[in-house]
Write a protein that holds these residues in place. Structure first.
Motif, PDB file in Angstrom:
ATOM      1  N   GLY A 246       0.663  -1.130   0.068  1.00 59.51           N
ATOM      2  CA  GLY A 246      -0.070   0.198   0.109  1.00 59.51           C
ATOM      3  C   GLY A 246       0.720   1.121  -0.060  1.00 59.51           C
ATOM      4  N   ARG A 247       2.312   1.001   0.188  1.00 63.48           N
ATOM      5  CA  ARG A 247       2.936   2.401   0.046  1.00 63.48           C
ATOM      6  C   ARG A 247       3.728   2.492  -1.072  1.00 63.48           C
ATOM      7  NH1 ARG A 247       5.420   1.808   6.039  1.00 63.48           N
ATOM      8  NH2 ARG A 247       5.720  -0.177   5.255  1.00 63.48           N
ATOM      9  N   PRO A 248       3.770   3.134  -1.943  1.00 65.41           N
ATOM     10  CA  PRO A 248       4.669   2.971  -3.175  1.00 65.41           C
ATOM     11  C   PRO A 248       5.918   3.308  -2.862  1.00 65.41           C
ATOM     12  CG  PRO A 248       2.621   4.420  -3.597  1.00 65.41           C
ATOM     13  CD  PRO A 248       2.918   4.124  -2.174  1.00 65.41           C
ATOM     14  N   GLU A 249       6.930   2.361  -3.737  1.00 66.43           N
ATOM     15  CA  GLU A 249       8.204   2.714  -3.873  1.00 66.43           C
ATOM     16  C   GLU A 249       8.741   3.837  -4.881  1.00 66.43           C
ATOM     17  OE1 GLU A 249       7.658  -0.099  -0.923  1.00 66.43           O
ATOM     18  OE2 GLU A 249       7.021  -0.564  -3.058  1.00 66.43           O
ATOM     19  N   ILE A 250       9.675   4.447  -4.686  1.00 66.57           N
ATOM     20  CA  ILE A 250      10.240   5.303  -5.732  1.00 66.57           C
ATOM     21  C   ILE A 250      11.660   4.569  -6.392  1.00 66.57           C
ATOM     22  CG2 ILE A 250      11.415   7.433  -6.166  1.00 66.57           C
ATOM     23  CD1 ILE A 250      10.065   8.264  -3.535  1.00 66.57           C
ATOM     24  N   ILE A 251      11.545   4.429  -7.750  1.00 69.40           N
ATOM     25  CA  ILE A 251      12.377   3.484  -8.559  1.00 69.40           C
ATOM     26  C   ILE A 251      13.462   4.812  -9.166  1.00 69.40           C
ATOM     27  CG2 ILE A 251      12.554   1.865  -9.873  1.00 69.40           C
ATOM     28  CD1 ILE A 251       9.522   1.302  -9.669  1.00 69.40           C
ATOM     29  N   CYS A 252      14.636   4.604  -9.220  1.00 67.67           N
ATOM     30  CA  CYS A 252      15.511   5.523  -9.640  1.00 67.67           C
ATOM     31  C   CYS A 252      16.527   4.854 -10.355  1.00 67.67           C
ATOM     32  CB  CYS A 252      15.722   6.341  -8.562  1.00 67.67           C
ATOM     33  SG  CYS A 252      17.260   7.453  -9.005  1.00 67.67           S
ATOM     34  N   SER A 253      16.612   5.277 -11.688  1.00 71.97           N
ATOM     35  CA  SER A 253      17.772   4.943 -12.311  1.00 71.97           C
ATOM     36  C   SER A 253      19.073   5.880 -12.444  1.00 71.97           C
ATOM     37  CB  SER A 253      17.143   4.586 -14.072  1.00 71.97           C
ATOM     38  OG  SER A 253      18.625   4.280 -14.781  1.00 71.97           O
ATOM     39  N   GLU A 254      19.992   5.367 -11.885  1.00 73.47           N
ATOM     40  CA  GLU A 254      21.053   6.558 -11.664  1.00 73.47           C
ATOM     41  C   GLU A 254      21.984   6.566 -12.858  1.00 73.47           C
ATOM     42  OE1 GLU A 254      21.825   5.562  -6.916  1.00 73.47           O
ATOM     43  OE2 GLU A 254      23.418   4.980  -8.368  1.00 73.47           O
ATOM     44  N   ARG A 255      22.068   7.843 -12.998  1.00 77.26           N
ATOM     45  CA  ARG A 255      22.791   8.103 -14.449  1.00 77.26           C
ATOM     46  C   ARG A 255      24.178   7.961 -14.669  1.00 77.26           C
ATOM     47  NH1 ARG A 255      21.538  14.201 -16.571  1.00 77.26           N
ATOM     48  NH2 ARG A 255      19.564  13.276 -16.236  1.00 77.26           N
ATOM     49  N   ARG A 256      24.955   8.326 -13.477  1.00 76.45           N
ATOM     50  CA  ARG A 256      26.454   8.220 -13.294  1.00 76.45           C
ATOM     51  C   ARG A 256      26.809   6.639 -13.001  1.00 76.45           C
ATOM     52  NH1 ARG A 256      27.698  13.549  -9.826  1.00 76.45           N
ATOM     53  NH2 ARG A 256      26.890  15.238 -11.434  1.00 76.45           N
ATOM     54  N   ALA A 257      26.423   6.163 -11.772  1.00 72.55           N
ATOM     55  CA  ALA A 257      26.811   4.749 -11.430  1.00 72.55           C
ATOM     56  C   ALA A 257      26.021   3.721 -12.272  1.00 72.55           C
ATOM     57  CB  ALA A 257      26.292   4.545  -9.907  1.00 72.55           C
TER      58      ALA A 257
END
Length: 764
Positions: A402-413
């Protein structure tokens, strides 16, 4: 020059200090004060410095006073945000994928866990990650694409218990639907349908609205022309048709709830339009500043769409304005708040799972959440500082809590990371080897001994927990164990073996066993009761349905003096056991009850409760209650039945099948209540229903044999369950037992895959 150099040096110090405060606030104490205010204070200092030519010493004093004031005013705000609004977010590294331009999430294989898909920066390669559970994924799979993908969306378009991928490829401009199949740890996508669109199509939009099993899709062209078409699981795409609008479209804003209304941003204007399908009456909303981002939701929960607009002001903070009940004169005042300077994406989700919609914005360096509050207000900024610049960001509920996650694609790493409010710890279990494949477990009242049946080799292992878990002896048996239970009043353990059906009594010292054949045919399931008046155990057997035999429901009374006291009890009225697929025992108000699940494929499935009355060799069964189940339930296989007696002397029932699980509250609910977040199970999977963590709320244990994992769904108020949580991996559980060792809840799991008994100490 010296004064200017001092100004630049102090500015750099302030910027570095602000970054440290941001990381410290988001990762350590989660202080929810607005970090962007520090940057604004710094720029104010620069303007004042250039205007008034402050000396270096005087500027240091002003800077110190400003930072002290910010610290003092941030403390009560941080406490208030942490106690009521702001959760703690934890960073999880998923995989090394390289920078991704687009990320979507969806349960592509229909196994109950959300998978991930993304596009490379060149937009010519598709990268997919199949979910393993608990925010962990298998190794990413990369597939090359023939054409460049401009739009990547995820949704259930075919209604086949799994999400699909919707793509816009160009050139040529085509809308394509891809479905996935699972091959081991991989997801293999195959094109299901495609539609050639008009030239210049630039983006696709997918409203959450269905009509007659079809899903509507919008396409926007570079010229501002808007078209629509539909997709059906059987018929594929419909013909593309233009949407009649009085203006050209720069952006389409679809609501996050099923609705025929939508918003459009006019091309080259600071205006938004509310467009209604029937009757068609566009409603304009004029904005004073340029529109950077917009979203639509129902924040005040009155059935009317609200609008969120982020207006970009040069060299200032972005103003976010929420306009309530657009198109209706309600007099609700807009809610205004300040946020990041240059947000690139806007999300509307319930991030803290409190029933109120929140606003999230991202600028590539941080993610800011404004939590929804009562009276249509929003909190100050809660900032999650990214460890690296983000090439793309998505929001999805990956673990169904019930609590959304934040998905992030890191540009440098080049890493794919997830920021989640759920924190997971690795569970450890002791594994005690058994002499064969364990299937049944019986625990003594003192919790110092356990008996485990090893049906494949025809023996029962005796395990001891006096000092440390050890296997002391094995007792040879004949036949496959159907049921194994411990009668603490008689200080004996009983086993029921199949083909032919044999009752096995294990005496107090557990070193020898006596057997007695009951009847020649096999038994598919059994139930037992403790009869205090007769000082005996009552056993009910559901006979196996063999070819040419009439299924029977037989009863036996087992005394405490000798095995020969077992006698068959005759029913006054025979019960047709042909359509009984499961039985369970219960004691309600000191009355023994027999619960039978009847699932005739020609009629409606039902749950029948009988009261048992034993009189010498006669047994009367009086029907107490009957509960009807949905008609589709009768055609499914692999039924399971669990019974719970509450403290207020009411009975609850859990009825499960291969495709669904229903929670039936006998005296509080007239209709079956489905468990929506129940994972997909199979005919051989285990389902157990008991209080695992000792909070007086029954939890669900599900062992999915195909994936070799044990899931735990924690019970909550109002007979709801949390998201599935993996507590054991590499386990195929045939039975579970719960006991208390050293004042801690201990879960015993018969692991048929590794031929071990897994002992897990449950953390509350």
């Amino acid at each position: 020059m010296k004064i200017r150099f001092a100004s630049a040096r102090l500015t750099n110090q302030v910027s570095a200090l602000s970054r440290k405060i941001a990381i410290f606030a988001s990762l350590s104490t989660r202080l929810a004060f607005n970090l962007t205010s520090i940057v604004s204070q710094t720029r104010t200092f620069e303007r004042n410095f250039e205007r008034k030519m402050l000396s270096e010493d005087k500027m240091r004093v002003c800077l110190l006073a400003s930072l002290t004031l910010l610290t003092l005013t941030a403390a009560p705000l941080a406490t208030r945000a942490n106690s009521a609004l702001a959760p703690c977010y934890y960073r999880y590294e998923i995989a090394k994928t390289g920078a991704l331009s687009k990320i979507v999430a969806g349960d592509f294989d229909g196994d109950g866990f959300a998978d991930l898909a993304g596009l490379s920066v060149s937009e010519r390669a598709l990268l997919t990650l199949r979910a393993e559970g608990r925010l962990s994924f298998y190794a990413p799979q990369r597939a090359s694409l023939r054409n460049r993908v401009r739009t990547l969306l995820s949704a259930d378009l075919t209604s086949q218990r799994g999400a699909d991928l919707l793509m816009l490829t160009a050139p040529p401009e085509r809308a394509e639907v891809w479905t996935a199949t699972r091959r081991g740890r991989r997801l293999v996508f195959k094109k299901k349908a495609e539609l050639v669109l008009a030239s210049g199509a630039e983006r696709l939009y997918l409203p959450p609205r269905r009509a007659n099993g079809k899903r509507q899709i919008f396409a926007r062209a570079q010229s501002g022309r808007l078209t629509t078409f539909w997709f059906a699981s059987k018929g594929g795409f419909s013909k593309e048709e233009p949407v009649p609008l009085s203006h050209r479209v720069a952006e389409l804003i679809v609501p996050n709830a099923p609705s025929s209304d939508f918003f459009t941003q006019a091309l080259g204007e600071n205006a938004l339009w509310l467009n209604r399908a029937a009757p068609f009456s566009p409603f304009p909303i004029r904005c004073s500043e340029p529109i950077a981002l917009a979203a639509s939701a129902d924040f005040n929960k009155n059935g009317l769409l609200d609008l969120v607009v982020a207006q970009a002001i040069p060299n200032q903070k972005t103003i976010v304005e929420t306009i309530f009940d657009v198109g209706v004169e309600t007099g609700a005042a807009p809610a205004r708040l300040e946020t990041l300077e240059n947000p690139t994406s806007l999300f509307v989700e319930d991030f803290n799972h409190d029933g109120l919609m929140d606003i999230g914005l991202c600028d590539g360096q941080a993610f800011t959440i404004h939590f929804g509050q009562a009276s249509a207000k929003f909190s100050e900024s809660f900032v999650i500082a990214f460890a690296d610049l983000a090439s793309s960001v998505a929001v999805a509920d990956l673990n169904a809590d019930g609590r959304p996650e934040i998905i992030c694609s890191e540009r440098r790493a080049g890493k794919l990371v997830v920021y989640s409010a759920s924190h997971y710890e690795t569970e450890s279990a002791e594994r005690l080897a058994t002499s064969g494949e364990p299937e049944r477990i019986a625990i003594s009242a003192s919790q110092k001994q356990a008996l485990v049946s090893c049906n494949k080799y025809g023996r029962i292992d005796r395990l001891s927990f006096e000092r440390q878990p050890t296997r002391e002896a094995s007792i040879e048996i004949t036949g496959k164990i159907v049921s194994l239970w411990r009668c603490d009043a008689l200080r004996q353990t009983f086993a029921l073996a199949n083909s032919p059906t044999t009752l096995i009594r294990l005496w107090r010292d557990q070193t020898r066993a006596q057997t007695q054949s009951l009847f020649s045919l096999g038994a598919s399931t059994a139930a037992f009761w403790r009869l205090s008046e007769h000082s005996a155990t009552l056993v009910a057997l559901l006979e196996t349905q063999s070819t040419g035999a009439v299924p029977q429901l037989l009863f036996y009374a087992v005394g405490d003096d000798s095995l020969l006291s077992a006698s068959e009890l005759m029913l006054e009225r025979p019960i047709n056991a042909e359509d009984i697929v499961a039985i369970a025992s219960a004691t309600l108000k000191q009355k023994p009850l027999l619960v039978a699940l009847k699932s005739d494929k020609k009629s409606q499935a039902a749950l029948v409760v009988y009261e048992l009355k034993a009189e010498k060799t006669r047994l009367r069964l009086a029907e107490e209650a009957r509960y009807a189940l949905p008609r589709w339930f009768a055609a499914q296989d692999g039924k399971r039945l669990c019974v719970r007696i509450n403290k207020n002397e009411t009975a609850d029932f859990l009825v499960a099948s291969d495709k669904a699980a229903l929670l039936l509250l006998a005296e509080r609910l007239h209709q079956p209540k489905p468990i929506f977040n129940f994972p997909k199970i199979g005919a051989s999977d285990l389902i157990a229903w008991r209080d695992i963590d000792g909070d007086e709320r029954d939890d669900l244990l599900v062992s999915r044999h195909q994936r070799a994992e044990l899931l735990w769904l924690r019970g909550r108020a109002k007979d709801e369950f949390d998201a599935p949580k993996i507590v054991l991996n590499d386990v195929v559980a045939k039975d579970v037992a719960l006991a208390s060792l050293k004042h801690r809840s201990t879960l015993f799991v018969s692991n048929a895959k590794l031929h071990t008994l897994d002992i897990l100490r449950v953390k509350k």
